[in-house]
Design a protein around this motif. Structure first.
Motif: not given
Length: 469
Positions: A87-106
Protein backbone atom coordinates in the motif's frame (compact mmCIF):
# COMPACT_ATOMS: atom_id res chain seq x y z
CA UNK A 1 34.87 13.32 34.85
CA UNK A 2 37.95 11.19 34.18
CA UNK A 3 38.34 8.97 31.12
CA UNK A 4 38.02 5.92 33.37
CA UNK A 5 34.76 7.25 34.85
CA UNK A 6 33.35 7.98 31.38
CA UNK A 7 34.29 4.49 30.18
CA UNK A 8 32.70 2.93 33.27
CA UNK A 9 29.49 4.92 32.80
CA UNK A 10 29.29 3.88 29.13
CA UNK A 11 29.85 0.25 30.10
CA UNK A 12 27.11 0.34 32.77
CA UNK A 13 24.68 2.00 30.32
CA UNK A 14 25.45 -0.64 27.71
CA UNK A 15 24.95 -3.43 30.23
CA UNK A 16 21.60 -1.97 31.21
CA UNK A 17 20.42 -1.82 27.58
CA UNK A 18 21.58 -5.36 26.95
CA UNK A 19 19.80 -6.61 30.07
CA UNK A 20 16.56 -5.18 28.75
CA UNK A 21 17.10 -6.78 25.37
CA UNK A 22 17.60 -3.42 23.67
CA UNK A 23 20.10 -2.77 20.89
CA UNK A 24 22.99 -0.38 21.51
CA UNK A 25 23.32 2.96 19.73
CA UNK A 26 25.56 2.45 16.73
CA UNK A 27 24.08 -0.95 15.81
CA UNK A 28 23.65 -1.24 12.03
CA UNK A 29 20.32 -2.22 10.50
CA UNK A 30 21.03 -2.40 6.80
CA UNK A 31 21.93 1.11 5.66
CA UNK A 32 20.64 2.65 8.91
CA UNK A 33 22.52 3.25 12.16
CA UNK A 34 20.45 3.05 15.32
CA UNK A 35 20.63 6.14 17.56
CA UNK A 36 18.17 5.67 20.42
CA UNK A 37 15.49 3.35 21.74
CA UNK A 38 11.91 4.66 21.26
CA UNK A 39 9.47 2.00 22.40
CA UNK A 40 8.93 -1.72 22.85
CA UNK A 41 5.86 -3.85 22.25
CA UNK A 42 5.04 -7.52 22.62
CA UNK A 43 6.82 -8.53 19.41
CA UNK A 44 9.12 -5.72 18.37
CA UNK A 45 11.15 -2.72 19.48
CA UNK A 46 11.40 0.59 17.64
CA UNK A 47 14.54 2.73 17.42
CA UNK A 48 15.30 6.12 15.95
CA UNK A 49 17.93 5.88 13.23
CA UNK A 50 19.68 7.71 10.40
CA UNK A 51 20.80 6.60 6.96
CA UNK A 52 24.58 6.28 6.98
CA UNK A 53 25.02 8.18 3.69
CA UNK A 54 22.07 10.54 3.23
CA UNK A 55 21.37 11.25 6.92
CA UNK A 56 17.66 10.66 6.39
CA UNK A 57 15.85 10.02 9.70
CA UNK A 58 13.94 6.79 10.12
CA UNK A 59 12.29 4.58 12.68
CA UNK A 60 13.56 1.01 12.65
CA UNK A 61 11.38 -1.80 13.97
CA UNK A 62 13.24 -4.94 15.03
CA UNK A 63 11.71 -8.23 16.08
CA UNK A 64 12.35 -8.97 19.76
CA UNK A 65 14.99 -11.62 20.38
CA UNK A 66 12.75 -13.50 22.82
CA UNK A 67 10.13 -14.24 20.13
CA UNK A 68 12.37 -14.38 17.07
CA UNK A 69 12.11 -18.19 16.92
CA UNK A 70 8.30 -18.27 16.92
CA UNK A 71 6.94 -19.17 13.49
CA UNK A 72 3.68 -17.35 14.27
CA UNK A 73 5.43 -14.15 15.31
CA UNK A 74 7.73 -14.28 12.29
CA UNK A 75 4.66 -14.72 10.10
CA UNK A 76 2.99 -11.69 11.68
CA UNK A 77 6.11 -9.56 11.26
CA UNK A 78 6.47 -10.61 7.63
CA UNK A 79 2.75 -9.94 7.09
CA UNK A 80 3.11 -6.41 8.42
CA UNK A 81 6.03 -5.72 6.08
CA UNK A 82 4.20 -7.19 3.10
CA UNK A 83 1.07 -5.16 3.78
CA UNK A 84 2.96 -1.88 4.17
CA UNK A 85 4.90 -2.50 0.96
CA UNK A 86 1.72 -3.26 -0.96
CA UNK A 87 0.00 0.00 0.00
CA UNK A 88 1.37 3.39 -0.98
CA UNK A 89 -0.72 6.11 0.66
CA UNK A 90 0.11 9.40 2.44
CA UNK A 91 -1.84 8.28 5.53
CA UNK A 92 0.01 4.97 5.88
CA UNK A 93 3.60 4.85 7.08
CA UNK A 94 6.17 4.44 4.28
CA UNK A 95 8.69 1.57 4.29
CA UNK A 96 12.28 2.50 3.37
CA UNK A 97 14.20 -0.75 3.76
CA UNK A 98 13.69 -4.37 4.85
CA UNK A 99 16.40 -6.74 6.02
CA UNK A 100 18.03 -8.76 8.78
CA UNK A 101 20.42 -7.85 11.58
CA UNK A 102 23.68 -9.74 12.01
CA UNK A 103 21.88 -12.10 14.41
CA UNK A 104 19.31 -12.82 11.62
CA UNK A 105 16.43 -10.97 13.33
CA UNK A 106 14.24 -9.24 10.73
CA UNK A 107 13.81 -5.47 10.73
CA UNK A 108 12.29 -2.77 8.60
CA UNK A 109 13.07 0.95 8.39
CA UNK A 110 10.13 3.31 7.98
CA UNK A 111 9.49 7.04 8.04
CA UNK A 112 10.13 8.67 11.41
CA UNK A 113 7.02 10.21 12.99
CA UNK A 114 6.81 12.82 15.74
CA UNK A 115 3.61 13.65 17.55
CA UNK A 116 1.12 11.58 19.55
CA UNK A 117 -1.43 8.83 19.13
CA UNK A 118 -5.14 9.53 18.94
CA UNK A 119 -5.43 7.53 22.17
CA UNK A 120 -3.19 10.07 23.95
CA UNK A 121 -5.17 12.98 22.48
CA UNK A 122 -8.50 11.58 23.68
CA UNK A 123 -7.09 10.93 27.15
CA UNK A 124 -5.85 14.53 27.30
CA UNK A 125 -9.01 16.18 25.96
CA UNK A 126 -11.61 13.60 27.07
CA UNK A 127 -13.80 14.08 24.00
CA UNK A 128 -13.20 15.86 20.73
CA UNK A 129 -14.99 18.69 18.96
CA UNK A 130 -17.06 17.65 15.94
CA UNK A 131 -14.75 19.37 13.45
CA UNK A 132 -11.72 17.61 14.98
CA UNK A 133 -13.56 14.28 14.72
CA UNK A 134 -14.15 14.83 11.01
CA UNK A 135 -10.61 16.13 10.43
CA UNK A 136 -9.17 12.95 11.98
CA UNK A 137 -11.65 10.46 10.55
CA UNK A 138 -11.17 11.55 6.94
CA UNK A 139 -7.49 10.51 6.64
CA UNK A 140 -8.12 7.31 8.60
CA UNK A 141 -10.93 6.37 6.21
CA UNK A 142 -8.74 7.34 3.23
CA UNK A 143 -5.99 5.02 4.49
CA UNK A 144 -8.46 2.19 5.02
CA UNK A 145 -9.98 2.81 1.61
CA UNK A 146 -6.54 2.32 0.04
CA UNK A 147 -5.98 -0.83 2.10
CA UNK A 148 -9.36 -2.29 1.18
CA UNK A 149 -8.77 -1.50 -2.49
CA UNK A 150 -5.51 -3.45 -2.23
CA UNK A 151 -7.38 -6.41 -0.73
CA UNK A 152 -6.25 -5.82 2.87
CA UNK A 153 -8.34 -5.68 6.06
CA UNK A 154 -6.66 -3.95 8.99
CA UNK A 155 -8.61 -5.76 11.78
CA UNK A 156 -7.30 -3.53 14.61
CA UNK A 157 -8.47 0.04 13.94
CA UNK A 158 -8.24 1.68 17.37
CA UNK A 159 -7.07 5.01 18.76
CA UNK A 160 -3.62 3.74 19.78
CA UNK A 161 -2.99 2.66 16.16
CA UNK A 162 -3.67 6.14 14.77
CA UNK A 163 -0.79 8.62 14.92
CA UNK A 164 -1.20 12.39 14.71
CA UNK A 165 2.00 14.03 13.49
CA UNK A 166 3.22 17.33 14.88
CA UNK A 167 3.08 20.47 12.76
CA UNK A 168 0.59 22.01 10.37
CA UNK A 169 -1.21 20.94 8.36
CA UNK A 170 -1.96 18.02 10.64
CA UNK A 171 -0.96 14.67 9.16
CA UNK A 172 -2.55 11.43 10.34
CA UNK A 173 -1.06 7.96 9.88
CA UNK A 174 -2.74 4.57 10.33
CA UNK A 175 -0.31 2.19 12.05
CA UNK A 176 0.18 -1.48 12.95
CA UNK A 177 -0.88 -3.76 10.12
CA UNK A 178 0.57 -6.72 12.03
CA UNK A 179 -2.69 -8.65 12.14
CA UNK A 180 -4.02 -7.42 8.80
CA UNK A 181 -5.66 -10.01 6.58
CA UNK A 182 -5.44 -10.40 2.83
CA UNK A 183 -8.92 -10.71 1.37
CA UNK A 184 -7.71 -13.16 -1.28
CA UNK A 185 -7.84 -16.78 -0.05
CA UNK A 186 -4.53 -17.73 1.54
CA UNK A 187 -3.40 -20.68 3.56
CA UNK A 188 -2.11 -18.36 6.29
CA UNK A 189 -5.19 -16.13 6.40
CA UNK A 190 -7.11 -18.30 8.86
CA UNK A 191 -4.88 -17.51 11.82
CA UNK A 192 -7.01 -18.13 14.91
CA UNK A 193 -6.18 -17.73 18.57
CA UNK A 194 -6.12 -20.75 20.85
CA UNK A 195 -9.69 -19.88 21.85
CA UNK A 196 -10.78 -20.19 18.22
CA UNK A 197 -11.32 -16.45 17.77
CA UNK A 198 -9.69 -14.13 15.29
CA UNK A 199 -6.86 -12.00 16.73
CA UNK A 200 -7.58 -8.38 17.59
CA UNK A 201 -8.67 -6.11 20.42
CA UNK A 202 -11.90 -7.36 22.11
CA UNK A 203 -13.21 -3.86 22.87
CA UNK A 204 -13.44 -2.95 19.15
CA UNK A 205 -14.13 -6.28 17.43
CA UNK A 206 -17.13 -7.00 15.22
CA UNK A 207 -19.19 -10.11 16.07
CA UNK A 208 -17.97 -12.08 13.05
CA UNK A 209 -14.36 -11.26 13.94
CA UNK A 210 -14.89 -12.43 17.53
CA UNK A 211 -16.44 -15.70 16.35
CA UNK A 212 -13.63 -16.42 13.89
CA UNK A 213 -15.94 -16.55 10.90
CA UNK A 214 -15.54 -15.14 7.41
CA UNK A 215 -14.61 -11.45 7.53
CA UNK A 216 -14.39 -8.60 5.06
CA UNK A 217 -13.78 -4.85 5.10
CA UNK A 218 -16.89 -4.30 7.21
CA UNK A 219 -15.05 -5.43 10.36
CA UNK A 220 -12.98 -2.25 9.96
CA UNK A 221 -16.18 -0.24 9.60
CA UNK A 222 -17.46 -1.74 12.87
CA UNK A 223 -14.21 -0.72 14.57
CA UNK A 224 -14.59 2.78 13.12
CA UNK A 225 -18.01 2.99 14.79
CA UNK A 226 -16.40 2.13 18.13
CA UNK A 227 -13.68 4.71 17.47
CA UNK A 228 -16.25 7.36 16.55
CA UNK A 229 -18.15 6.71 19.78
CA UNK A 230 -14.98 7.13 21.83
CA UNK A 231 -14.00 10.34 20.04
CA UNK A 232 -17.47 11.85 20.50
CA UNK A 233 -18.20 10.65 24.04
CA UNK A 234 -14.79 10.13 25.61
CA UNK A 235 -15.31 6.45 26.38
CA UNK A 236 -15.96 3.16 24.60
CA UNK A 237 -19.58 2.17 23.86
CA UNK A 238 -19.29 -0.89 26.12
CA UNK A 239 -17.70 -0.43 29.53
CA UNK A 240 -16.33 -3.50 31.26
CA UNK A 241 -12.89 -4.80 32.20
CA UNK A 242 -13.91 -8.45 31.93
CA UNK A 243 -12.93 -9.82 28.50
CA UNK A 244 -15.71 -12.42 28.38
CA UNK A 245 -18.30 -9.78 29.29
CA UNK A 246 -16.90 -7.45 26.63
CA UNK A 247 -17.22 -10.20 24.05
CA UNK A 248 -20.81 -10.89 25.13
CA UNK A 249 -21.73 -7.21 24.80
CA UNK A 250 -20.37 -6.99 21.27
CA UNK A 251 -22.21 -10.16 20.32
CA UNK A 252 -25.55 -9.39 21.99
CA UNK A 253 -26.06 -5.81 23.18
CA UNK A 254 -27.04 -2.74 21.17
CA UNK A 255 -24.89 0.22 22.20
CA UNK A 256 -26.57 3.31 23.62
CA UNK A 257 -26.74 6.24 21.19
CA UNK A 258 -23.86 8.66 21.91
CA UNK A 259 -26.35 11.52 22.44
CA UNK A 260 -27.63 9.74 25.56
CA UNK A 261 -24.26 10.46 27.16
CA UNK A 262 -23.29 13.83 25.65
CA UNK A 263 -25.16 16.53 23.68
CA UNK A 264 -24.90 15.50 20.02
CA UNK A 265 -27.12 15.75 16.94
CA UNK A 266 -29.20 12.62 16.27
CA UNK A 267 -27.61 12.28 12.82
CA UNK A 268 -24.36 11.28 14.54
CA UNK A 269 -26.19 8.60 16.54
CA UNK A 270 -27.35 7.10 13.27
CA UNK A 271 -23.80 6.99 11.86
CA UNK A 272 -22.29 5.32 14.92
CA UNK A 273 -25.09 2.80 15.36
CA UNK A 274 -25.09 1.81 11.68
CA UNK A 275 -21.34 1.17 11.84
CA UNK A 276 -21.91 -1.07 14.88
CA UNK A 277 -24.75 -3.16 13.50
CA UNK A 278 -24.40 -6.81 14.56
CA UNK A 279 -25.22 -7.98 11.03
CA UNK A 280 -22.53 -6.73 8.68
CA UNK A 281 -25.02 -6.43 5.80
CA UNK A 282 -26.65 -3.56 7.70
CA UNK A 283 -23.42 -1.57 8.10
CA UNK A 284 -22.02 0.88 5.58
CA UNK A 285 -20.75 -0.97 2.54
CA UNK A 286 -17.49 0.98 2.35
CA UNK A 287 -15.44 3.55 4.24
CA UNK A 288 -16.25 6.03 1.46
CA UNK A 289 -19.96 5.65 2.20
CA UNK A 290 -19.27 6.04 5.92
CA UNK A 291 -17.24 9.25 5.58
CA UNK A 292 -19.92 10.80 3.33
CA UNK A 293 -22.53 10.10 6.00
CA UNK A 294 -20.25 11.52 8.71
CA UNK A 295 -19.67 14.73 6.74
CA UNK A 296 -23.43 15.17 6.32
CA UNK A 297 -24.10 14.48 10.01
CA UNK A 298 -21.47 16.93 11.24
CA UNK A 299 -22.21 19.59 8.63
CA UNK A 300 -25.98 19.08 8.56
CA UNK A 301 -28.60 21.50 9.83
CA UNK A 302 -28.94 19.84 13.23
CA UNK A 303 -25.23 20.23 13.94
CA UNK A 304 -25.31 24.00 14.03
CA UNK A 305 -28.24 25.99 15.35
CA UNK A 306 -29.57 28.13 12.46
CA UNK A 307 -30.46 31.03 14.73
CA UNK A 308 -27.04 31.41 16.33
CA UNK A 309 -26.20 30.06 19.80
CA UNK A 310 -28.83 27.95 21.55
CA UNK A 311 -30.86 29.85 24.16
CA UNK A 312 -29.70 29.75 27.78
CA UNK A 313 -31.69 28.53 30.75
CA UNK A 314 -30.91 28.22 34.48
CA UNK A 315 -30.09 24.69 35.61
CA UNK A 316 -28.57 22.74 38.47
CA UNK A 317 -25.96 20.01 38.03
CA UNK A 318 -24.71 17.07 40.05
CA UNK A 319 -21.13 16.36 39.05
CA UNK A 320 -19.27 13.19 39.99
CA UNK A 321 -15.51 12.88 39.50
CA UNK A 322 -13.62 9.64 40.16
CA UNK A 323 -10.01 9.99 41.29
CA UNK A 324 -7.31 7.44 41.99
CA UNK A 325 -5.06 8.02 44.97
CA UNK A 326 -1.29 7.67 45.27
CA UNK A 327 -0.16 4.12 44.69
CA UNK A 328 -2.73 3.56 41.93
CA UNK A 329 -0.35 4.15 39.03
CA UNK A 330 -1.14 0.74 37.55
CA UNK A 331 -4.73 0.05 36.52
CA UNK A 332 -5.06 -3.50 37.86
CA UNK A 333 -8.25 -5.52 37.59
CA UNK A 334 -9.61 -4.66 41.07
CA UNK A 335 -9.10 -0.94 40.52
CA UNK A 336 -10.62 -1.03 37.04
CA UNK A 337 -13.68 -2.93 38.28
CA UNK A 338 -14.33 -0.42 41.06
CA UNK A 339 -13.92 2.56 38.73
CA UNK A 340 -16.48 1.05 36.38
CA UNK A 341 -18.82 0.27 39.27
CA UNK A 342 -18.78 3.89 40.48
CA UNK A 343 -19.53 5.30 37.03
CA UNK A 344 -22.32 2.80 36.37
CA UNK A 345 -23.98 3.49 39.73
CA UNK A 346 -23.78 7.25 39.19
CA UNK A 347 -25.28 7.08 35.70
CA UNK A 348 -28.17 4.91 36.85
CA UNK A 349 -28.88 6.99 39.98
CA UNK A 350 -28.89 10.37 38.22
CA UNK A 351 -30.95 9.06 35.32
CA UNK A 352 -33.60 7.70 37.73
CA UNK A 353 -33.59 11.05 39.54
CA UNK A 354 -34.60 12.85 36.35
CA UNK A 355 -31.25 14.37 35.39
CA UNK A 356 -30.16 14.77 31.78
CA UNK A 357 -26.82 12.98 31.46
CA UNK A 358 -25.10 15.89 29.73
CA UNK A 359 -21.55 14.53 29.86
CA UNK A 360 -20.08 11.11 30.64
CA UNK A 361 -16.38 10.32 30.31
CA UNK A 362 -14.01 7.68 31.62
CA UNK A 363 -13.90 9.33 35.07
CA UNK A 364 -16.77 11.86 35.21
CA UNK A 365 -20.55 12.01 35.10
CA UNK A 366 -22.41 15.34 34.85
CA UNK A 367 -26.18 15.27 35.32
CA UNK A 368 -28.22 18.41 34.61
CA UNK A 369 -31.73 19.37 35.65
CA UNK A 370 -33.34 22.46 34.11
CA UNK A 371 -34.79 24.97 36.59
CA UNK A 372 -38.23 26.60 36.35
CA UNK A 373 -38.70 30.38 36.41
CA UNK A 374 -40.75 30.69 39.60
CA UNK A 375 -38.49 31.31 42.62
CA UNK A 376 -40.22 28.82 44.94
CA UNK A 377 -40.17 26.01 42.37
CA UNK A 378 -36.61 26.84 41.39
CA UNK A 379 -35.48 26.55 45.01
CA UNK A 380 -37.36 23.26 45.38
CA UNK A 381 -35.56 21.83 42.35
CA UNK A 382 -32.16 22.85 43.73
CA UNK A 383 -33.07 21.22 47.05
CA UNK A 384 -34.03 18.02 45.18
CA UNK A 385 -30.67 18.09 43.39
CA UNK A 386 -28.87 18.38 46.73
CA UNK A 387 -30.90 15.45 48.06
CA UNK A 388 -29.98 13.41 44.99
CA UNK A 389 -26.30 14.26 45.46
CA UNK A 390 -26.41 13.24 49.14
CA UNK A 391 -28.13 9.97 48.27
CA UNK A 392 -25.56 9.28 45.54
CA UNK A 393 -22.67 9.98 47.91
CA UNK A 394 -24.10 7.65 50.57
CA UNK A 395 -24.78 4.90 48.03
CA UNK A 396 -21.23 5.08 46.71
CA UNK A 397 -19.80 5.09 50.23
CA UNK A 398 -21.64 1.81 50.88
CA UNK A 399 -20.83 0.15 47.55
CA UNK A 400 -19.59 -3.43 47.88
CA UNK A 401 -15.90 -4.23 47.40
CA UNK A 402 -14.89 -0.55 47.31
CA UNK A 403 -11.22 -0.08 46.47
CA UNK A 404 -9.40 2.18 48.96
CA UNK A 405 -7.44 3.73 46.07
CA UNK A 406 -10.62 5.18 44.57
CA UNK A 407 -11.95 8.52 45.80
CA UNK A 408 -15.17 10.09 44.53
CA UNK A 409 -16.00 13.80 44.56
CA UNK A 410 -19.71 14.65 44.40
CA UNK A 411 -20.46 18.31 43.69
CA UNK A 412 -23.55 20.46 43.08
CA UNK A 413 -23.68 23.79 41.25
CA UNK A 414 -26.35 26.04 39.71
CA UNK A 415 -25.71 28.19 36.65
CA UNK A 416 -26.85 28.60 33.05
CA UNK A 417 -26.75 26.06 30.26
CA UNK A 418 -27.41 26.35 26.55
CA UNK A 419 -30.39 24.22 25.57
CA UNK A 420 -31.41 23.10 22.09
CA UNK A 421 -35.23 22.89 22.10
CA UNK A 422 -36.48 19.39 21.33
CA UNK A 423 -38.88 16.76 22.64
CA UNK A 424 -35.98 15.75 24.85
CA UNK A 425 -33.95 18.95 25.42
CA UNK A 426 -30.27 18.76 24.46
CA UNK A 427 -27.67 20.50 26.63
CA UNK A 428 -25.20 22.02 24.16
CA UNK A 429 -23.02 24.24 26.35
CA UNK A 430 -23.02 26.96 28.98
CA UNK A 431 -21.08 27.82 32.12
CA UNK A 432 -22.56 24.93 34.09
CA UNK A 433 -20.92 22.43 31.72
CA UNK A 434 -17.44 23.69 32.56
CA UNK A 435 -17.02 21.80 35.83
CA UNK A 436 -13.31 22.61 35.94
CA UNK A 437 -14.23 26.22 36.71
CA UNK A 438 -16.43 25.53 39.75
CA UNK A 439 -15.61 22.06 41.11
CA UNK A 440 -12.84 21.88 43.73
CA UNK A 441 -9.36 20.82 42.69
CA UNK A 442 -8.73 18.67 45.77
CA UNK A 443 -10.49 15.73 47.37
CA UNK A 444 -13.95 16.41 48.84
CA UNK A 445 -15.35 14.46 51.80
CA UNK A 446 -19.12 14.65 51.81
CA UNK A 447 -20.93 16.66 49.14
CA UNK A 448 -19.53 19.93 47.81
CA UNK A 449 -22.17 22.57 47.07
CA UNK A 450 -21.48 26.02 45.65
CA UNK A 451 -23.27 29.15 46.98
CA UNK A 452 -25.45 29.30 43.86
CA UNK A 453 -26.67 25.77 44.57
CA UNK A 454 -27.62 26.56 48.20
CA UNK A 455 -28.79 30.17 47.79
CA UNK A 456 -31.87 31.00 49.87
CA UNK A 457 -31.70 27.87 52.00
CA UNK A 458 -31.54 28.15 55.77
CA UNK A 459 -28.46 26.95 57.63
CA UNK A 460 -30.42 24.28 59.50
CA UNK A 461 -31.97 22.89 56.32
CA UNK A 462 -31.11 19.14 56.35
CA UNK A 463 -31.00 19.17 52.57
CA UNK A 464 -28.17 21.69 52.50
CA UNK A 465 -24.64 20.26 52.54
CA UNK A 466 -21.92 22.42 53.99
CA UNK A 467 -19.93 23.99 51.15
CA UNK A 468 -16.32 22.85 51.02
CA UNK A 469 -13.75 25.52 50.12
Amino acid sequence: MTDDEAETRTFVYSERLAARGELLPGTMAGEYILEAFIAKGGCGAVYSARHIRTGRRAAVKVLNEAVAHSARVLDRFAREIEVLRRISHPNIVEIYEVGELDDHRPFYAMEHLEGQTLDALIKAETRLALRDVLELMEPVCAALGAAHAAGIIHRDVKASNIFICSGQPRTVKLLDFGIAKMMAPEESSTWLTTAGRMPGTPSIMAPEQILGGHIDARVDIYALGVLLHRMLVGRLPFHTHDTDEMVRKHLEETPLPPSVRVPLPPELDAVVLRCMEKQRERRYGSVEELIRALREAIGGPSSVSPGGPDPTQPAVAVYLEVRTRAGADELDEALAVDLGQVLDLAEAHLSRAGFILASITGNEVLGVRLLPGAATEERRERRAALDAAEALHEMLARRPDADARVHVNVCVHADEVQVRPAAQPEITGGALMNAGQWAPAGEVHGVFATPTATAGMTSDDPAEPTPVR
